[in-house]
Design a protein around this motif. Structure first.
Motif, PDB file in Angstrom:
ATOM      1  N   GLY A   1      32.936  10.251 -45.141  1.00 40.07           N
ATOM      2  CA  GLY A   1      33.631  10.692 -43.933  1.00 40.07           C
ATOM      3  C   GLY A   1      32.739  11.329 -42.899  1.00 40.07           C
ATOM      4  N   GLU A   2      31.857  12.244 -43.314  1.00 46.33           N
ATOM      5  CA  GLU A   2      31.002  12.945 -42.359  1.00 46.33           C
ATOM      6  C   GLU A   2      30.007  11.992 -41.710  1.00 46.33           C
ATOM      7  OE1 GLU A   2      30.913  16.238 -41.164  1.00 46.33           O
ATOM      8  OE2 GLU A   2      32.925  16.065 -41.965  1.00 46.33           O
ATOM      9  N   ARG A   3      29.464  11.075 -42.519  1.00 47.48           N
ATOM     10  CA  ARG A   3      28.504  10.115 -41.966  1.00 47.48           C
ATOM     11  C   ARG A   3      29.189   9.130 -41.019  1.00 47.48           C
ATOM     12  NH1 ARG A   3      24.832   8.381 -47.263  1.00 47.48           N
ATOM     13  NH2 ARG A   3      24.272  10.486 -47.935  1.00 47.48           N
ATOM     14  N   LEU A   4      30.432   8.821 -41.321  1.00 46.63           N
ATOM     15  CA  LEU A   4      31.161   7.840 -40.514  1.00 46.63           C
ATOM     16  C   LEU A   4      31.851   8.448 -39.305  1.00 46.63           C
ATOM     17  CD1 LEU A   4      32.834   5.703 -43.341  1.00 46.63           C
ATOM     18  CD2 LEU A   4      30.876   5.081 -41.941  1.00 46.63           C
ATOM     19  N   LYS A   5      31.786   9.776 -39.173  1.00 45.54           N
ATOM     20  CA  LYS A   5      32.515  10.434 -38.085  1.00 45.54           C
ATOM     21  C   LYS A   5      32.132   9.894 -36.706  1.00 45.54           C
ATOM     22  CE  LYS A   5      33.934  14.995 -36.417  1.00 45.54           C
ATOM     23  NZ  LYS A   5      33.764  14.659 -34.990  1.00 45.54           N
ATOM     24  N   PRO A   6      30.837   9.734 -36.393  1.00 47.20           N
ATOM     25  CA  PRO A   6      30.508   9.178 -35.072  1.00 47.20           C
ATOM     26  C   PRO A   6      31.103   7.779 -34.871  1.00 47.20           C
ATOM     27  CG  PRO A   6      28.569  10.178 -36.088  1.00 47.20           C
ATOM     28  CD  PRO A   6      29.636  10.141 -37.139  1.00 47.20           C
ATOM     29  N   LEU A   7      31.061   6.950 -35.921  1.00 41.30           N
ATOM     30  CA  LEU A   7      31.641   5.611 -35.825  1.00 41.30           C
ATOM     31  C   LEU A   7      33.145   5.688 -35.625  1.00 41.30           C
ATOM     32  CD1 LEU A   7      31.481   2.520 -36.093  1.00 41.30           C
ATOM     33  CD2 LEU A   7      31.706   2.815 -38.564  1.00 41.30           C
ATOM     34  N   ASN A   8      33.805   6.549 -36.404  1.00 40.46           N
ATOM     35  CA  ASN A   8      35.260   6.701 -36.278  1.00 40.46           C
ATOM     36  C   ASN A   8      35.644   7.163 -34.876  1.00 40.46           C
ATOM     37  OD1 ASN A   8      35.667   5.934 -38.931  1.00 40.46           O
ATOM     38  ND2 ASN A   8      35.665   8.018 -39.707  1.00 40.46           N
ATOM     39  N   ASP A   9      34.888   8.126 -34.357  1.00 42.96           N
ATOM     40  CA  ASP A   9      35.178   8.629 -33.009  1.00 42.96           C
ATOM     41  C   ASP A   9      35.007   7.521 -31.970  1.00 42.96           C
ATOM     42  OD1 ASP A   9      35.672  11.089 -34.105  1.00 42.96           O
ATOM     43  OD2 ASP A   9      33.713  11.935 -33.617  1.00 42.96           O
ATOM     44  N   GLY A  10      33.943   6.719 -32.152  1.00 45.15           N
ATOM     45  CA  GLY A  10      33.716   5.619 -31.220  1.00 45.15           C
ATOM     46  C   GLY A  10      34.813   4.571 -31.284  1.00 45.15           C
ATOM     47  N   ILE A  11      35.279   4.258 -32.494  1.00 42.97           N
ATOM     48  CA  ILE A  11      36.345   3.265 -32.666  1.00 42.97           C
ATOM     49  C   ILE A  11      37.648   3.780 -32.063  1.00 42.97           C
ATOM     50  CG2 ILE A  11      37.792   2.111 -34.374  1.00 42.97           C
ATOM     51  CD1 ILE A  11      35.105   0.819 -34.077  1.00 42.97           C
TER      52      ILE A  11
END
Length: 747
Positions: free
Chosen positions: A116-126
């Motif tokens: 989750g923490e590593r994917l946060k920038p990707l999630n925010d961008g999506i």
């Protein structure tokens, strides 16, 4: 169980597909061989065959089976360009959405919980631009569509958005393949469909959204600037307003890359940190701590001779003078002379934006000057917030900004001091003045002080403050202030509410420490329409409404730390000077902070309450500083190191340190989190003995001990026993059998 059943069904269907050689039907040769039979069926029952084809296409796409390209050709061959395109467009979009939903149902929670923490920038961008990115991917058939379906299911994009973007985005490719299918007899291979020129066309088509986005940004910028005349040339490359931490670093970076930069400051160079915050407060904390240690002299085997009690004698005026002496010694680091020597033009005065490129300066010498600049960085800082409570102006107060001058005139510390606020500033100053002789009452409306920390940290901080004589009143709401005249003089009172009842607290001095607010007035923000919401509203690149105007530091938020302001300053300077080539999003993933009470409270990353609020699974490893040799020798064996890690792994999610030198100890963990180093790396690093830094290694050792391979250790115990001649190979085998049985019974 439901997920396992679904997964089993999918696996069975995929296995059956290959077991019965159905994949041979979805080849170009298989399609050509069976085309005549398919055509007879279609002529006999067109609706049934069309519906069956639609259903089969959906199933094949949903199961991510190979052969979608061949089925698209078949649609063209059987149904023609119009009907073939219509069938494939809906079938492929529905099938892709089913694959997307299955991936989301089976895998998303697991992946997000783990990464989750590593994917946060990707999630925010999506969340922000997911439709745009998906559309770009769909336009280019070079990217495997089945992979896009599965991966998008792991992101936060809405299913409805995924469906319609997929249908629109895949339409161009669908037309190409269906049209090729109408000429099936002339096709020798699938490679013939996508010629290099056609692939290049698709790539250009995929680039179209990116170019369109850039064009829209240009159009948006033109609209923003529509009412202003852009200068034909500029006086400066960069103007920086505010000479606090953010402004100083921004100006320094600009000068270092040989840009022509002007730094404007109306008051003191160095901003709040040097003159009112970090530097003076730490100087006061040091004096207060020494006074505390003098009271504890017997704890170190010492005694203060010539005094009837252990109470140290000191001059409060001299303590405050030392604070100003420390500021004076640090001042040259941030002085006008130093920055002019670095190549920065420094102007002392008040700056106001006249238009997006022009700054008007009311100089302290009375002159008015206007400068134009390609970019402007607002680093105007923040100021203490004073709550609008009835009577507060009448009784008078100091803030963390004003106390250094007002208290410097006192011969002794205020006898009765009320500190309003239970945050880091309030706690630091409450403890310091208590140690310097004040009778301190700290009033906090929240259920506990240091509310952003874990409950055990707040409890330990409260105990420490109370041990120094601070009366910590949580759940107490300040209502009003009163000034009462009596024969013996005027009396100041604070009326608070607790459990529905009003209480009176008398005091001699009031310190407001309930937070800080950004400085937003007087800089031309309202006139230019720059949006503010407690801070200046910026995007991920620190740009305001105007792409050439940036904000950094306390005025931009979301953190109000000197080191964060300096961190943002790099992004502001680089984006302002080189953003036309490449822009950089601010990275807030690893932000440490320290509250300098005694013992210090330091943190980076997640604590337990954050992890629970975000639903992130974690393990806790704890090492008590009462077991650290250096802490015992220093007489400061209290506090702990608490590390949050991924369950079963040594990856660090966050660290809280409560103890002496906690802020210094935290640096190792900040580096580890920043560069993905786990606890095993810290454990494998030599730490000098006896030092406080060993606490980090011992905390890593506690994690290792908790995750020791018990089965292997049991084997090793038997092995060493056998090596001593007290066992046999048979006993090891028997022991293993017994261990297996016990493990199974526990599992």
């Amino acid at each position: 169980m439901k997920k396992a059943t679904l997964l089993t069904m999918i696996a069975a269907l995929v296995v059956a597909f290959f077991w019965f050689d159905l994949d041979q039907l979805l080849t170009l040769e298989g399609l050509k061989a069976g085309l005549a039979q398919f055509e007879d069926w279609r002529l006999a029952r067109p609706i049934l065959v069309g519906g069956g084809f639609l259903l089969l296409y959906i199933v094949a796409t949903a199961l991510s089976l190979p052969g979608a390209a061949v089925m698209t050709l078949a649609a063209g061959a059987l149904f023609g360009l119009m009907w073939g395109t219509l069938i494939v467009s809906f079938a492929s979009s529905i099938g892709a959405t089913l694959a997307f939903l299955v991936s989301r149902y089976l895998l998303r929670d697991t992946v997000q919980n783990r990464f989750g923490e590593r994917l946060k920038p990707l999630n925010d961008g999506i969340k922000k631009e997911g439709a745009f990115y998906l559309f770009t991917l769909r336009l280019v058939p070079v990217f495997p569509f089945f992979l896009i379906n599965l991966l998008m299911g792991l992101t936060p994009i809405r299913a409805v958005t995924f469906y319609w973007v997929s249908q629109v985005g895949m339409l161009a490719g669908t037309l190409v393949y269906v049209n090729a299918g109408t000429q099936l007899a002339q096709l020798d291979s699938l490679a013939g469909i996508l010629s290099p020129s056609l692939l290049a066309s698709f790539v250009l088509l995929g680039l179209f959204p990116l170019m369109a986005k850039k064009l829209l940004a240009v159009i948006k910028a033109r609209r923003v600037y529509a009412n202003y005349q852009k200068p034909s040339h500029f006086d400066r490359n960069l103007i920086v307003i505010g000479a606090g931490a953010g402004g100083l670093v921004t100006a320094y970076i600009a000068a270092a890359v040989k840009a022509k930069v002007t730094l404007i400051e109306a008051h003191k160079m160095g901003g709040d940190c040097l003159n009112y915050g970090c530097v003076p407060s730490k100087a006061l904390i040091k004096s207060a701590k020494l006074a505390h240690q003098m009271r504890q002299a017997d704890h170190y085997g010492l005694e203060i001779r010539g005094l009837e009690s252990s109470e140290p004698g000191f001059s409060f005026r001299k303590v405050m003078q030392r604070v100003h002496d420390v500021i004076a010694k640090v001042e040259p680091h941030d002085s006008v002379e130093r920055y002019e020597g670095l190549g920065v033009e420094v102007i002392q005065g008040y700056a106001k934006l006249v238009d997006p490129w022009t700054v008007e300066i009311q100089r302290n010498d009375g002159q008015v000057q206007r400068l134009t600049s390609r970019s402007v960085v607002l680093a105007t800082g923040a100021k203490p917030f004073v709550p609008p409570l009835p009577g507060i102006e009448e009784v008078g107060y100091v803030t963390s900004d004003t106390l250094w001058d007002e208290f410097a005139q006192l011969d002794e510390a205020p006898k009765r001091l009320v500190v309003l606020g239970g945050g880091p500033i309030g706690c630091e100053l409450a403890q310091s003045f208590a140690r310097l002789g004040s009778q301190v009452t700290q009033v906090e409306m929240a259920p506990r002080i240091l509310i952003r920390e874990d409950e055990e940290v707040s409890a330990l901080a409260k105990t420490s403050l109370e041990h120094d004589g601070v009366a910590v009143l949580t759940h107490h709401k300040a209502l009003r202030f009163e000034k009462i005249s009596a024969k013996d003089g005027e009396h100041k009172r604070l009326i608070v509410e607790h459990d529905g009842e009003e209480k009176i607290i008398e005091f001699d001095a009031l310190l407001c420490a309930v937070g800080r607010v950004a400085r937003l007035q007087g800089y031309g923000l309202e006139e230019l329409g720059i949006e503010t919401n407690r801070t200046i509203v910026t995007n991920d690149y620190l740009e305001t409404l105007y792409p050439n105007i940036f904000a950094a530091g306390d005025v931009a938020g979301p953190y109000q730390f000197t080191h964060t302001a300096a961190h943002q300053a790099w992004y502001a300077a680089v984006n302002a000077l080189f953003g036309h080539f490449k822009k950089f999003k601010v990275d807030y993933r690893v932000i440490p902070w320290t509250t300098f009470i005694d013992p210090e409270v330091a943190r980076v990353g997640l604590n337990e309450q954050d992890a629970k609020e975000k639903g992130i699974p974690y393990e806790v490893t704890r090492y008590g500083l009462d077991d650290l040799d250096r802490a015992i020798a220093d007489g400061a064996a209290h506090g702990f190191v608490k590390v949050l890690t991924e369950p079963g792994k040594d990856r660090i999610l966050g660290v809280t340190i409560v103890g002496e030198h906690g802020g210094d100890l935290m640096a190792e963990f900040v580096l580890a989190i920043k560069h993905g180093l786990g606890l095993n790396k810290i454990l494998g690093t030599i730490h000098a003995y006896p030092t406080w830094a060993e606490a980090n290694k011992y905390a890593a050792g506690e994690w290792k001990r908790a995750h020791a391979p018990q089965r292997v250790l049991a084997w090793l115990e038997k092995y060493h026993s056998w090596r001593r001649g007290h066992g046999s190979e048979k006993s090891i085998t028997d022991a293993d059998a017994g261990l297996s049985g016990s493990t199974d019974s526990l599992g």
